[in-house]
Motif scaffolding. Structure first.
Motif, mmCIF file in Angstrom:
data_model
loop_
_atom_site.group_PDB
_atom_site.id
_atom_site.type_symbol
_atom_site.label_atom_id
_atom_site.label_comp_id
_atom_site.label_asym_id
_atom_site.label_seq_id
_atom_site.Cartn_x
_atom_site.Cartn_y
_atom_site.Cartn_z
ATOM 1 N N SER A 141 0.849 -1.190 0.000
ATOM 2 C CA SER A 141 0.000 0.000 0.000
ATOM 3 C C SER A 141 0.884 1.240 0.000
ATOM 4 C CB SER A 141 -0.920 0.013 1.233
ATOM 5 O OG SER A 141 -1.923 -0.975 1.124
ATOM 6 N N ILE A 153 -3.769 1.045 9.582
ATOM 7 C CA ILE A 153 -4.193 0.566 8.259
ATOM 8 C C ILE A 153 -3.984 -0.941 8.158
ATOM 9 C CG2 ILE A 153 -3.712 0.705 5.786
ATOM 10 C CD1 ILE A 153 -2.895 3.626 6.239
ATOM 11 N N GLN A 156 -6.720 -2.642 10.031
ATOM 12 C CA GLN A 156 -7.985 -2.537 9.293
ATOM 13 C C GLN A 156 -8.078 -3.607 8.209
ATOM 14 O OE1 GLN A 156 -8.035 1.636 8.034
ATOM 15 N NE2 GLN A 156 -9.870 1.941 9.287
ATOM 16 N N THR A 157 -6.999 -3.805 7.472
ATOM 17 C CA THR A 157 -7.037 -4.809 6.401
ATOM 18 C C THR A 157 -7.150 -6.217 6.969
ATOM 19 O OG1 THR A 157 -4.610 -4.857 6.312
ATOM 20 C CG2 THR A 157 -5.735 -3.351 4.818
ATOM 21 N N ARG A 158 -6.538 -6.454 8.134
ATOM 22 C CA ARG A 158 -6.675 -7.766 8.761
ATOM 23 C C ARG A 158 -8.115 -8.024 9.187
ATOM 24 N NH1 ARG A 158 -1.456 -7.583 12.852
ATOM 25 N NH2 ARG A 158 0.168 -8.114 11.321
ATOM 26 N N ILE A 160 -10.809 -7.250 7.829
ATOM 27 C CA ILE A 160 -11.733 -7.548 6.722
ATOM 28 C C ILE A 160 -11.665 -9.014 6.314
ATOM 29 C CG2 ILE A 160 -12.295 -6.929 4.322
ATOM 30 C CD1 ILE A 160 -11.089 -4.210 4.840
ATOM 31 N N ARG A 161 -10.635 -9.726 6.747
ATOM 32 C CA ARG A 161 -10.491 -11.112 6.330
ATOM 33 C C ARG A 161 -11.720 -11.941 6.691
ATOM 34 N NH1 ARG A 161 -5.128 -10.861 8.779
ATOM 35 N NH2 ARG A 161 -3.580 -10.506 7.149
ATOM 36 N N GLU A 170 -1.020 -10.195 3.941
ATOM 37 C CA GLU A 170 -0.633 -9.167 4.887
ATOM 38 C C GLU A 170 -0.264 -7.908 4.104
ATOM 39 O OE1 GLU A 170 0.038 -8.676 8.487
ATOM 40 O OE2 GLU A 170 -1.670 -10.009 8.321
ATOM 41 N N THR A 171 -0.302 -6.771 4.767
ATOM 42 C CA THR A 171 -0.071 -5.487 4.119
ATOM 43 C C THR A 171 1.278 -4.896 4.499
ATOM 44 O OG1 THR A 171 -2.457 -5.061 4.156
ATOM 45 C CG2 THR A 171 -1.013 -3.175 3.743
ATOM 46 N N PRO A 275 -14.069 -0.707 1.482
ATOM 47 C CA PRO A 275 -12.901 -1.533 1.842
ATOM 48 C C PRO A 275 -13.091 -3.017 1.547
ATOM 49 C CG PRO A 275 -14.041 -0.725 3.809
ATOM 50 C CD PRO A 275 -14.609 0.021 2.645
ATOM 51 N N HIS A 279 -10.838 -5.424 -0.887
ATOM 52 C CA HIS A 279 -10.336 -6.719 -0.411
ATOM 53 C C HIS A 279 -10.714 -7.832 -1.392
ATOM 54 C CE1 HIS A 279 -9.542 -10.077 2.327
ATOM 55 N NE2 HIS A 279 -10.787 -10.487 2.137
#
Length: 903
Positions: A141, A153, A156-158, A160-161, A170-171, A275, A279
């Protein structure tokens, strides 16, 4: 602050680091681990060096998701507390997890637990517990936010899994373009890039890697302006074209979506309003590359209860597993091999000859992956691929300029097509009994000679081997541009059987046929190309001499060029495919005009019973290279660099064995950069960049010519010894060398085995020489002298006999090889003469001339020293008489040379 540590700079050249950048990380972790062990052993002096090493690691680890800030903090805390044993435990945990890639499949690997702790330092949220057995990747990102927001951030992405997600990721976060490109070079696990508009262009960290990659990505366009996201995306695609790109913008994304240049993005989003959609888009993008249409269908077919009433008894395996006599074959190969066999093209399968379903889709996906317009799967090897292309594009009477030392399939292809080969010679490496590649001046001279004789219109193709068996790589762009400046509709066939992996190296890609074709195609559409051609026209005038044209770096007329490029790849030679798995890659502006005849060539050469397993592995090999090829190729390069360094610097091994350098394999006139050795630590960035971009020839780092003559071994004997005594297999040999190849299958353990074996052999030679008498020492020295100094000169192609030349008065070399080939079928027009016979010498002196009836191809060196219709010279006979190899195709020792009679 520099990304590269001083100790690495002293051991590795800039060119080796730029070609194998992902290896930097594991090397530094192993260095830290080694220092940690020294600390535990009582060496406190090393603490300052250890602290510096950790600081350098921090500059690299920010481009990776694992081990993460918490684990690194734990490691630093152990150092601050002077807890040497705790530091060693955590360092060993992290380094072994990184090298084994355990963190990609095991949730527990993300914990910082050591022997004294029970609580994890950085356990991932519960939502990632389903990571086991799911493919793992990382998403980069690029954000404009403060660094204090980055961890938020990531969390946040974790969050959404979902359990039903097919993959887990992972980001990794960066804040500018330069750091983003650095991350892509260092981190092979990145499979997608998300850009939050508003990030900056420049990094605060000095990274000399960007100087080299800038030659590929053109950093001059990357500035802090409104188009930064687009120019960054275009640069990323030049470096890692396989990646998916997503843009989050606060502009009117509807209008941006209509911009043709914005098609580089997989999808556009308005900021972060969706988001979950982002994803899901990321997962779908990876799924498109993960999909293997033919292999997926073949697995489904194998799982179905099928009754077969076709001619393939082995299908379904009943005749195997019920047998009392061959059931061991079933046990050895397993049930799936037989369940996945069929001669049907329905029921979920497809036809290779006329694909309409999953094979067609798989070939389209391969075209995307390899950077081609069209791809054809071939299950009979690249020998067949070459003959398909030659038969499809050449007709009787057409002239093809061909490297005389290319694979025999090209010569036979001319026989089949009735084309007239105009043989051009590679530069010789007589000392090592091998040839290099064909100088561009030789190719240009052939075109100009044919033009002077009024035959340029008959020249249809230039056919060259890009990456020879010994590793010589052309400057493909320059060759094509200069040839097109003389004849703008030339077709190019590049045999890249050994070089298919290079597409996944941003530096080597530009040296491939498809990579260079893309660059040329883009360049020809610019005003710069038009201006360059007009300027050249003014400088050369209306009637430039051949001498002027040979000395000038020619540029083609962009309005006249018809770019027609074909590339053949032995996928099985450098990727995960079964033997004989090959592809034909097409980037031909006039393909529509030859499509029908190309399909006829496929029908001619392809089996009507192709091996389904080979097709499946071609499909799977594409998947693997799209998703992890960058890292695998970087590892193969690093293996090769390390082998070179270890052998050539070893105090004992280097007395008897040596991996030849660029300077020894490529004459200086073809290396204007001056690059002598890819492992030279004194190479400057300018030298490294210029070598890759401008040198006429470059050596494929993964192909290593190991000389063994100084050890008293000829290549064949040494090859047999390695296989029989040490279980080390190699393929190609010369009189005094063997060829080592690294590929995506090799590991550091393979290096250790090789070095150990070479040291053992070297020490045995040392002992024998020390303990032997003068007679034995003299015999050894004479053996070495004969292998290194008493080598036969390499004969060039002479000429075709007048019978096979349309106009012998013309000063051209092409001939009717097909007529000569079939004349040899008439036994009353042929004769045999033994090689050692005095008749040979008398004929060479007084005539009539000796004319070969066959292809005669000794292995090694593996090139045809005679072709049908060729006049045999004294140099050729001398070479044949000095050969000490057992395998000579086209020559029967009991009968002698087969010749076409002369009156």
């Amino acid at each position: 602050m520099s990304l590269f540590p001083e100790d690495l700079q002293s051991e590795h050249s800039l060119i080796s680091r730029s070609l194998a950048t992902p290896a930097l990380r594991s090397d530094q972790w192993l260095s830290v681990l080694s220092m940690a062990r020294d600390w535990v052993a009582g060496n406190t002096i090393i603490l300052a060096e250890l602290e510096a090493a950790l600081q350098r690691l921090n500059s690299i680890e920010r481009f990776f998701a694992y081990p993460g800030a918490a684990l690194l903090d734990r490691l630093h805390a152990r150092l601050t507390d002077r807890d040497e044993k705790g530091f060693l435990r955590v360092a060993q945990n992290i380094s072994t997890t990184i090298i084994s890639q355990k963190y990609m499949a095991d949730i527990n690997a993300w914990d910082a637990v050591d022997a004294d702790e029970s609580a994890p330092a950085d356990r991932l949220p519960q939502a990632i517990n389903h990571v086991a057995n799911k493919p793992y990747f990382e998403v980069l990102s690029i954000v404009p936010h403060m660094t204090s927001r980055w961890q938020h951030i990531v969390q946040q992405t974790r969050a959404i899994r979902r359990v039903e997600d097919e993959f887990v990721y992972e980001t990794v976060i960066v804040g500018n373009t330069e750091d983003a490109l650095t991350a892509l070079l260092l981190n092979p696990s990145i499979a997608a890039v998300v850009m939050y508009e508003g990030f900056s262009a420049k990094s605060a960290t000095d990274n000399p890697l960007l100087d080299a990659i800038g030659e590929v990505a053109n950093f001059s366009k990357i500035k802090d302006e409104g188009a930064l996201a687009l120019t960054t995306a275009q640069a990323i695609k030049k470096v890692r074209p396989e990646l998916d790109l997503y843009l989050l913008s606060d502009r009117e994304v509807e209008e941006l979506a209509g911009d043709m240049e914005a098609s580089v993005f997989n999808r556009l989003f308005y900021q972060v309003e969706e988001p979950l959609e982002l994803h899901l888009s990321i997962l779908e993008g990876v799924q498109k590359r993960y999909k293997t249409p033919f292999f997926d269908n073949l697995k489904r077919y194998a799982a179905r209860p099928v009754a077969t009433f076709h001619a393939l008894p082995i299908a379904r395996g009943k005749a195997v597993f019920k047998s009392h006599w061959i059931r061991d074959m079933g046990e050895f190969y397993g049930a799936n091999l037989f369940l996945a066999e069929s001669s049907a093209t329905t029921g979920g399968l497809d036809s290779l000859l006329e694909p309409t379903g999953n094979i067609k889709e798989a070939q389209a996906m391969a075209a995307r992956a390899y950077g081609a317009d069209h791809v054809f799967f071939v299950t009979n090897g690249t020998s067949t691929s070459n003959k398909m292309v030659l038969q499809a594009l050449l007709a009787p009477g057409d002239i093809a300029i061909i490297d005389r030392n290319c694979h025999k399939s090209h010569h036979y292809g001319c026989v089949l097509a009735g084309a007239l080969p105009y043989y051009v010679e590679s530069f010789p490496l007589t000392e090592y009994s091998m040839y290099g590649s064909v100088p561009l001046s030789t190719i240009k001279q052939a075109l100009l000679t044919l033009r002077a004789n009024g035959q340029l219109d008959r020249v249809k193709m230039v056919d060259l081997t890009n990456c020879t068996f010994d590793g010589h790589i052309y400057n493909t762009r320059r060759v094509m541009e200069e040839c097109l400046a003389i004849k703008p509709d030339l077709i190019f066939l590049w045999d890249e059987a050994w070089f298919g992996f290079a597409h996944w190296s941003p530096f080597l890609r530009q040296r491939t046929a498809m990579g260079a074709a893309q660059v040329i195609e883009e360049y020809l559409g610019t005003t710069e190309a038009k201006k360059a051609w007009e300027k050249q026209q003014q400088e050369l005038g209306d009637n430039p001499s051949d001498e002027q044209l040979l000395k000038t770096r020619l540029v083609p007329n962009p309005d006249a060029v018809r770019l027609r490029v074909y590339q053949t790849n032995s996928v099985h030679k450098s990727m995960s495919a079964l033997r004989q798995g090959s592809v034909v890659l097409v980037r031909d502006v006039d393909y529509a005009d030859v499509e029908a005849q190309f399909h006829e060539a496929v029908f001619t050469h392809a089996s009507t019973s192709p091996n389904l397993q080979i097709i499946a592995t071609l499909d799977v090999a594409r998947r693997q290279m799209e998703l992890e090829g960058y890292g695998l190729v970087a590892n193969a390069l690093q293996i090769a660099f390390e082998i070179r360094r270890r052998i050539n610097s070893h105090p004992v091994i280097s007395k008897y064995f040596k991996v030849l350098t660029n300077a020894e394999m490529i004459p200086a006139e073809y290396r204007p950069s001056g690059l002598s050795d890819v492992n030279d630590p004194n190479v400057s960035w300018t030298d490294a960049v210029n070598a890759i971009r401008d040198d006429e020839f470059l050596l494929d780092p993964t192909r290593m010519t190991l000389t063994c003559g100084a050890a008293g071994f000829d290549g064949t004997a040494f090859k047999v010894m390695l296989a029989d005594q040490f279980n080390i297999q190699v393929n190609k040999t010369s009189r005094n060398s063997i060829l080592l190849q690294s590929n995506i299958n090799n590991s550091r353990s393979d290096i250790a085995l090789l070095i150990r074996v070479l040291l053992k052999i070297s020490m045995e030679i040392e002992t024998a020489l020390k303990e032997g008498n003068e007679v034995r020492k003299a015999a050894f020295n004479e053996r070495v002298r004969s292998l290194i100094e008493d080598v036969p000169d390499l004969p060039n192609f002479s000429r075709f006999d007048e019978r096979y030349r349309s106009d012998p008065s013309h000063n051209t070399l092409h001939g009717d090889i097909r007529k000569a080939f079939y004349d040899a079928y008439k036994m009353d027009e042929c004769e045999h003469i033994h090689l050692e016979s005095d008749v040979i010498d008398e004929r060479l002196k007084s005539g009539p001339e000796l004319v070969s009836a066959n292809f005669v191809i000794p292995y090694p060196p593996g090139f045809p020293i005679m072709v049908p219709g060729q006049v045999i010279t004294a140099e050729i006979i001398e070479f044949m008489r000095k050969l000490d190899v057992k395998e000579i195709h086209g020559y029967d020792k009991s009968l002698g040379l087969k010749l076409l009679k002369r009156n």
